[in-house]
Each structure stands twice: as C-alpha cells, then as structure tokens.
Scaffold this active site. Structure first.
Site, PDB file in Angstrom:
ATOM      1  N   ASP A  61       0.279  -1.438  -0.017  1.00 46.18           N
ATOM      2  CA  ASP A  61       0.261   0.367   0.690  1.00 46.18           C
ATOM      3  C   ASP A  61       0.749   1.289  -0.050  1.00 46.18           C
ATOM      4  OD1 ASP A  61      -1.348  -1.910   1.416  1.00 46.18           O
ATOM      5  OD2 ASP A  61      -2.372  -0.970   2.460  1.00 46.18           O
ATOM      6  N   GLU A 234     -10.408  -2.569   4.210  1.00 38.16           N
ATOM      7  CA  GLU A 234      -9.645  -2.377   4.892  1.00 38.16           C
ATOM      8  C   GLU A 234      -9.270  -0.872   3.598  1.00 38.16           C
ATOM      9  OE1 GLU A 234      -6.422  -5.695   4.992  1.00 38.16           O
ATOM     10  OE2 GLU A 234      -7.074  -5.301   3.287  1.00 38.16           O
TER      11      GLU A 234
HETATM   12  C1  FRU Z   1      -3.594  -3.245   2.563  1.00 35.85           C
HETATM   13  C2  FRU Z   1      -3.274  -3.853   4.336  1.00 35.85           C
HETATM   14  C3  FRU Z   1      -4.065  -2.870   4.954  1.00 35.85           C
HETATM   15  C4  FRU Z   1      -1.883  -3.480   6.039  1.00 35.85           C
HETATM   16  C5  FRU Z   1      -1.077  -3.878   5.039  1.00 35.85           C
HETATM   17  C6  FRU Z   1      -0.197  -4.241   5.821  1.00 35.85           C
HETATM   18  O1  FRU Z   1      -3.197  -3.759   1.441  1.00 35.85           O
HETATM   19  O2  FRU Z   1      -3.633  -5.707   4.742  1.00 35.85           O
HETATM   20  O3  FRU Z   1      -5.372  -3.299   5.524  1.00 35.85           O
HETATM   21  O4  FRU Z   1      -2.597  -2.509   6.898  1.00 35.85           O
HETATM   22  O5  FRU Z   1      -2.324  -3.817   4.243  1.00 35.85           O
HETATM   23  O6  FRU Z   1       1.296  -4.274   4.642  1.00 35.85           O
END
Ligand code: FRU
Length: 522
Positions: A61, A234
């Site tokens: 992300d 998320e």
């Molecule tokens: C989304 C996610 C988020 C988390 C991160 C962990 O892709 O699963 O929810 O904070 O990636 O790398």
C-alpha cells in the site's frame, strides 16, 4: 543562386523523406526513436518504466501521502529484507511532479509495538499536537502498530519526513477488542477545527476525532450493512469534492477496500457518496448499491494526497492479494498505479459518479505523438502494424458503427496479446488478459475484466497506458477505469487496432511513446 536552389531542393526532399517515414496512406510508419533503449538501471524484465516501484524487495500500500514544501511525499508498505510481506516498514520516495521519483531511506521501522502497517500523514501546521518546538509545526504520521493486536500510533518529523520520532505515549488509540483495527486516514475538518480519523474495523469503518492528534474520541461507525462484504474492509479514505465543478454543491466520498470479494475477484475498492457532518457519514444511495472504484484486478489500497488544495489526487498499489506474493518480478515486487485526479460528475440515468483521470503532469513524458483522424476501421487489416512498443499511451475516440467489438490489442507477440476493447453489443469496456503472457504463477490471474460503459452521442473514448507489466484503461474521460497487470514476453511489442464483425469510425487517435521516468534517477 544555383547553389541556393539546389539547397532548397535538397531540403524539400529531406522533409518529404522524413514525412513519409512517419506516415503512409495505409498505416502509420514509425522511426527509430520508438525503439526501446532501456538498459542499465530499472531495465530488468517486466520492470515498469513510468510507474513507481521500489529498487528492490516487497512493496504494498501507498501510505502517508502528503504534499509539503513543494514536494509530493509517498511512503509505502515495505519489506526491506525480502520479496514477500513481512518486517513491515514505511519506504519513502519524493517527487516534485508526481511523475519522477527519488528514493529516500526507510522512514519507519518496526518496534516493540509491532510492524508499521498502513496509515497517513498530516501537516500539523499550527502545532496542534504540541510535538514541535517551532510554531510552524511539522509532519505527523498516524499508522497502525501491528503486533499482538492492532492499534494506532503516531510519529513526527521536523525535517520534511527524512527522519521520524515515535511518540512516547504510543499507542494513541489502543485496540478495543476488534481483530482487524487498522489503516487510519486522518483529515482536517475545518468547520470544527478538529482532526478526523477514519479507520477500518473488520466489516465497517469507524470515525474518531481529536484536537491534538494524541487523544482520540470515538464518534460513529458506518458500513456494517452497506456495500460489498465479501471480505475484510481495509484502507478507508474520506474526502469532499464539488459536483460537476460547482463549489456550492459538494459531496463526501467514502472509499474503502475489500479483500477478497471485489468486482474482478480478490481485492479491490468500493466507494460511497453521501454527507459527512463532522461526526457521521450518511450514504446517499441504497445500502445494497455497490460502486466499484476500478473494474480491473489491480488497483488496491488507494490513498489521496493530503494538502493538495483544490486538487484531489490518489494512487494505489497496482496489485491484488490473491497473487501479489507470487507475481514473477525480481528484484522488486509490487508497483504503484499512475496518480489519478478525482472529480464527481452527474451521468444521465446513473446519478453522481466518481471520475478518475491520469494526472496532467504525465504529459511531461510523452514523446513522438502520432496523430490520426477520421478513418473507417474494418476487420482484417491492422493499420497500426508499424507501431510497436512497451511504453505507450493511446488516446482514441470512436463513433460506433456495425462492429460488434473494437479496440486495441497491445503487447502483441507470436502467441500472446492483451485486448483492450469495447463490446458494442453489451455496452461493455473490457481488458482481456486471458492470453497476455506469463500467468502460470496463479490460477486466478488470467481473465477478462469488464464494466458497463454507455456511449455518449454514439461515441466511446479510450485513454490507455501500456507499461512493461500493466495496462490502465480510462473509458469516456475516466467514467470507468480498468487496471490490470500483465507479464508479456519483452519481445511482444505489437499494437493492433481492430474491429470485429463490422466497421467502426475512428474519429481521432494519438499514440505517444512514454519516456522512462527512471533514467535520470540513477
Ligand atoms: C492492505 C493491508 C492493510 C494493512 C497492510 C499491511 O493491503 O492489508 O490493511 O495495513 O496491508 O501491509
């Protein structure tokens, strides 16, 4: 005199020769500048040339997107030690134009509270947090500490994000007993001069407020019975935009990702349009109405830049949790999408929709445009047979004719191609990557992704970006977007303009080669 006349004849011949090398009656001719010269830095197989990737290792992300002192900062979920998720830290890059990026050292590393999961950054310009000595404040990062439980922590920087100090009182928002409790996105709510945090909490989002970024008060929740619920929620987002450019008519957009259960399978984003009164979000539409952000499989965890004034710009991880850890790239794994500018527009019969267009700054890397107008395209003949490439931008407008399907085949090789087309019978824009190249690494990868798109005045517009391992397709000025990764052989560089079962009128066409953003970055 004679010499002068000779010179001008020679000049005319040279101009004509150049001209005919570029164009011919039947197709578009290409000169040598279109050949790929990528060698050295960022030239590995599949390495994106105008999309952001880290030099090496795993990335997911985008985090902490902030415009500050003339620079766009991008932090991102990063594993400094491997090419799968883990050791989650915040990588860091900076750009003056959203196109060219400079890599900076890792910004936030795991600590005793856990790994550094996704979050956001704000400019605390009035030092509301009291964390800064200077009145002018600085940057505050709000992120998830992912250890035994997920809780929210903050860190601050006094040197434009180069180094960070974690707040001693972390976590600032302890876990209330919810397993998935993460990805804080913080905005400034000017009306009440307070900070608002939107946070993913399993099957819904929660809103918190704060005056100082250190103490957070629960306000409300949204979403348990709204939108798609095929997986965990998320990376939420919340922003306000004018409708049809009218500053007196604004709407709030709540974007949230879902994994799995998205429109093309696996992870993806959905959004809601409604009202936010500083405390709670109310959806304008029926709870079971689902609005997808992107109809491809590779646009996830999008986040907007904080502090961009009257522009709302976001970028996403161009990947899908279904296969993210097995895509065949090395030494990096994971790329960002192109940054996109967001607007809200009313569509007849459909109401207000989120519209995404690639940021205009991308024009800086356009090279050698080939322009074409008014040509009837029939089945069987590829008028673009002289154009090829791995980094191209296509802008085309068509008037529907008798063809049942038309569009472009890109990254075409002996045994593979990616089809980007419009199905005029079903009124659908699609990307077909069922035969696009390497796809053995995961059974869910190959496939065709589509979305309804209605012609406007019997016309369809396509804006396409093709890179070494992706296609991004914007239909009718960004009303529909499809983003998909592809892994074709480097030798598959062909381009075809096709019409099926009839003809279509090509109103206009521009094909640009896009320059690598990495050459100057060595
Ligand atoms: C989304 C996610 C988020 C988390 C991160 C962990 O892709 O699963 O929810 O904070 O990636 O790398």
């Amino acid at each position: 005199m004679k010499i002068l006349r000779m010179n001008s004849i020679v000049a005319v011949i040279v101009i004509l020769a150049v001209f005919t090398t570029f164009f011919s009656m039947n197709g578009i001719k290409v000169d040598a500048r279109w050949k790929d010269h990528s060698t050295g830095y960022y030239s590995e197989k599949y390495r994106p040339q105008f999309h952001f990737t880290s030099e090496k290792n795993w990335m997911n992300d985008p985090n902490g997107l902030v415009f500050y002192k003339g620079k766009y900062h991008m932090f991102y979920q990063y594993n400094p030690y491997g090419n799968k998720g883990g050791n989650t830290s915040w990588g860091h890059a900076v750009s003056k134009d959203l196109v060219h990026w400079k890599h900076l050292p890792v910004a936030l590393k795991p600590d005793k509270l856990g790994m550094i999961f996704s979050g956001s950054i704000v400019v605390d310009k009035h030092n509301t947090s009291g964390l800064f000595k200077a009145k002018s404040g600085g940057l505050v990062a709000i992120y998830t500490s992912a250890g035994d439980t997920q809780q929210q922590s903050i860190a601050y920087s006094t040197n434009e994000g180069k180094t960070w100090t974690k707040y001693k009182g972390n976590p600032v928002l302890p876990n209330p007993g919810i397993k998935d409790f993460r990805d804080p996105k913080v905005i400034w709510y000017e009306k009440e001069k307070k900070w608002v945090m939107i946070l993913a909490a399993g099957d819904h989002v929660r809103f918190y407020s704060s005056k100082n970024l250190r103490e957070w008060k629960y306000m409300s929740k949204f979403g348990e019975n709204e939108g798609a619920h095929g997986g965990v929620w998320e990376c939420p987002e919340l922003f306000i935009l004018p409708v049809n450019g009218d500053p007196n008519n604004t709407k709030w957009v709540l974007q949230v990702d879902i994994n799995p259960g998205a429109v093309a399978g696996g992870s993806g984003g959905q959004y809601f349009i409604g009202e936010f009164d500083g405390i709670k979000f109310v959806n304008d539409h029926p709870p079971d109405e689902i609005r997808w952000v992107d109809y491809g499989k590779d646009f996830y965890a999008t986040q907007t830049w904080f502090n961009t004034k009257n522009r709302e710009i976001w970028i996403a991880w161009m990947n899908n949790w279904e296969y993210a850890e097995s895509i065949p790239t090395h030494p990096w794994r994971g790329a960002m999408s192109l940054p996109r500018e967001l607007t809200l527009k009313t569509f007849p019969g459909e109401g207000i929709k989120l519209v995404q267009t690639p940021v205009k700054e991308l024009q800086r890397i356009e090279q050698n445009p080939y322009k074409w107008k008014n040509k009837r395209i029939n089945p069987g003949k590829n008028v673009l047979s002289d154009i090829s490439g791995k980094t191209i931008e296509i802008t085309a407008e068509f008037e529907l004719g008798s063809a049942s399907e038309f569009g472009f085949k890109v990254r075409k090789g002996k045994n593979e191609e990616t089809i980007i087309g419009y199905d005029a019978v079903r009124n659908q824009l699609f990307v077909d990557r069922t035969n696009s190249g390497q796809d053995q690494f995961n059974k869910q990868f190959a496939g065709k992704h589509m979305a309804t798109l209605h012609p406007v005045d019997n016309r369809i517009k396509l804006h396409i970006f093709v890179d070494h391992s992706s296609v991004e397709v914007f239909g009718n000025n960004g009303e529909i977007v499809i983003t998909d990764q592809i892994f074709p052989d480097p030798s598959s560089e062909g381009l075809e303009l096709f019409a099926k079962n009839g003809d279509v009128l090509l109103i206009s066409l521009t094909v640009n080669k896009l320059e690598s953003i990495w050459q100057k970055n060595k």
